[in-house]
Enzyme design. Structure first.
Site, mmCIF file in Angstrom:
data_model
loop_
_atom_site.group_PDB
_atom_site.id
_atom_site.type_symbol
_atom_site.label_atom_id
_atom_site.label_comp_id
_atom_site.label_asym_id
_atom_site.label_seq_id
_atom_site.Cartn_x
_atom_site.Cartn_y
_atom_site.Cartn_z
ATOM 1 N N LYS A 1 34.591 22.116 12.330
ATOM 2 C CA LYS A 1 35.554 21.166 12.653
ATOM 3 C C LYS A 1 35.258 20.027 13.752
ATOM 4 O O LYS A 1 35.266 18.952 13.341
ATOM 5 C CB LYS A 1 36.640 21.748 13.406
ATOM 6 C CG LYS A 1 38.282 20.931 13.930
ATOM 7 C CD LYS A 1 37.954 20.677 15.481
ATOM 8 C CE LYS A 1 37.785 21.723 16.411
ATOM 9 N NZ LYS A 1 37.936 21.374 17.725
ATOM 10 N N THR B 1 37.833 20.541 22.163
ATOM 11 C CA THR B 1 37.077 19.427 21.496
ATOM 12 C C THR B 1 38.078 19.001 20.634
ATOM 13 O O THR B 1 38.538 19.291 19.429
ATOM 14 C CB THR B 1 35.987 20.115 20.616
ATOM 15 O OG1 THR B 1 34.982 20.747 21.692
ATOM 16 C CG2 THR B 1 35.070 18.816 20.164
ATOM 17 N N LYS C 1 31.033 14.872 23.824
ATOM 18 C CA LYS C 1 31.133 16.340 23.360
ATOM 19 C C LYS C 1 30.701 16.353 21.888
ATOM 20 O O LYS C 1 30.132 17.052 21.083
ATOM 21 C CB LYS C 1 32.362 17.016 23.515
ATOM 22 C CG LYS C 1 32.583 18.590 22.906
ATOM 23 C CD LYS C 1 31.625 19.597 23.370
ATOM 24 C CE LYS C 1 31.594 20.827 22.778
ATOM 25 N NZ LYS C 1 32.830 21.504 22.784
#
Length: 366
Positions: A212, A68, A144
């Site tokens: 994150k 990601t 995502k």
């Protein structure tokens, strides 16, 4: 395959995998290479670093990016690889270790049609839920981030509602039963709150990783001038979870750590309500960032007032004299905060969602 952790290499070897000494050696054995690391820095190291993939990957090869990362980085990486005749398949994954082991992860795919067609047998082995978002690298990463932003908001909302019910004297197990059978249910709430009430210490998704990812989603929202209000609250709650102390040196706290099991009861680690408990909600970094930013803002009018001579000050209303002292103090405080490096460091941490769990040498697993 190649992992920086020798224990993982040993597990893979026991399952029949060919373990290599470097990414370059992996690329000598395969024309489709899958990378699954934490962030862009680690991806760059795998692809372009010493003994990296590009030392051996031939033109026509494919790098399947399953990490990601920010969509801009995915686009940049696609352009860099394309200049060397290598294709990028932007292919972030979702599902955790259990679904990865069973080949039932979901994948968000973006890349040219030929690369998608060549990777189809690999994709079928990895995932039974494959979504072709577009044929433009970067769109998979955008999807995502949207997904993980929703996951974080659902998780934080479930943790707050759970904690409220317990505070009101309700049985945690009854709360869970009603939640999963009613309109308040979500996958994140059902999965994480179940592990909370069962006191399951297994880390299936590390808080620093989700933090994150939400930080990247907030970066995207800023680029688009989109006010991600709930996402910002969820991000602060996750930061507070990491900084609460549950993630000590060498440990990795799971995202279900929003609530901590204590016997049969559950103790919320922080309040998430925007009206109550801001001291618990805001991390120390965020509070210091706010303080330094306010001081710096006050320093601008202070610098103007400090340049006034005494005659000018006599012409100003008498109430301005104590104001001069206050602004002088503010200017000194802001200057001090700036020179000790407080503002730049914490602004960077707050904007990018960095935490000791990502860059402090902790081993993170998904």
């Amino acid at each position: 395959m190649r992992d920086v952790n020798p224990e993982r290499d040993a597990l893979a070897r026991a399952q029949g995998a060919v373990v290599c000494a470097s990414p370059a050696e992996v690329a000598r054995h395969a024309d489709i290479v899958i990378t699954v690391v934490v962030n862009r820095e680690q991806t760059d190291e795998v692809v372009f670093g010493a003994n990296g993939l590009m030392d051996s990957l031939e033109p026509g090869g494919i790098v399947m990016l399953c990490s990601t990362v920010g969509p801009a980085y995915a686009s940049e990486l696609a352009a860099q690889l394309s200049s060397r005749g290598v294709h990028l398949l932007d292919a972030p994954i979702s599902g955790g270790p259990a679904r990865a082991a069973s080949g039932t992860m979901s994948m968000m795919l973006a890349g040219n049609e030929s690369a998608l067609a060549r990777c189809e047998p690999v994709l079928q082995a990895m995932s039974d839920k494959r979504f072709i978002v577009s044929h433009v690298a970067g769109d998979g990463s955008r999807m995502k981030l949207v997904n993980n932003l929703m996951a974080a908001i659902n998780l934080v909302g479930a943790a707050e509602a759970f904690a409220l019910g317990i505070k009101a004297g309700l049985d945690p197990r009854k709360i869970y039963e009603v939640m999963v059978a009613s309109s308040g249910q979500s996958f994140m709430g059902a999965d994480r709150m179940k592990r909370v009430i069962e006191s399951d210490p297994t880390v299936t998704a590390a808080s620093p990783i989700l933090t994150k990812d939400v930080g990247l989603a907030l970066d995207l929202s800023q680029e688009l001038h989109f006010p991600a209000t709930l996402g910002s609250v969820a991000h602060q709650a996750l930061l507070a979870t990491i900084g609460h102390g549950a993630a000590g040196p060498g440990r990795c706290v799971g995202d279900s750590g929003l609530c901590s099991p204590l016997g049969h009861r559950v103790r919320p680690l922080m309040r998430i309500s925007p009206l109550i408990g801001y001291r618990e909600l805001m991390s120390r970094q965020a509070l210091m960032t706010m303080f330094a930013a306010v001081m710096l803002a006050l320093a601008i009018p202070a610098s103007v007032l400090l340049l006034m001579d005494d005659r000018t000050w006599r012409d100003v209303a008498i109430w301005a004299k104590p104001l001069k002292f206050m602004l002088s103090t503010a200017a000194f405080s802001a200057t001090t905060a700036w020179f000790v490096g407080l503002l730049p460091k914490h602004v960077q941490h707050s904007l990018h969602g960095q935490s000791p769990g990502l860059d402090g040498g902790h081993h993170l697993e998904l």
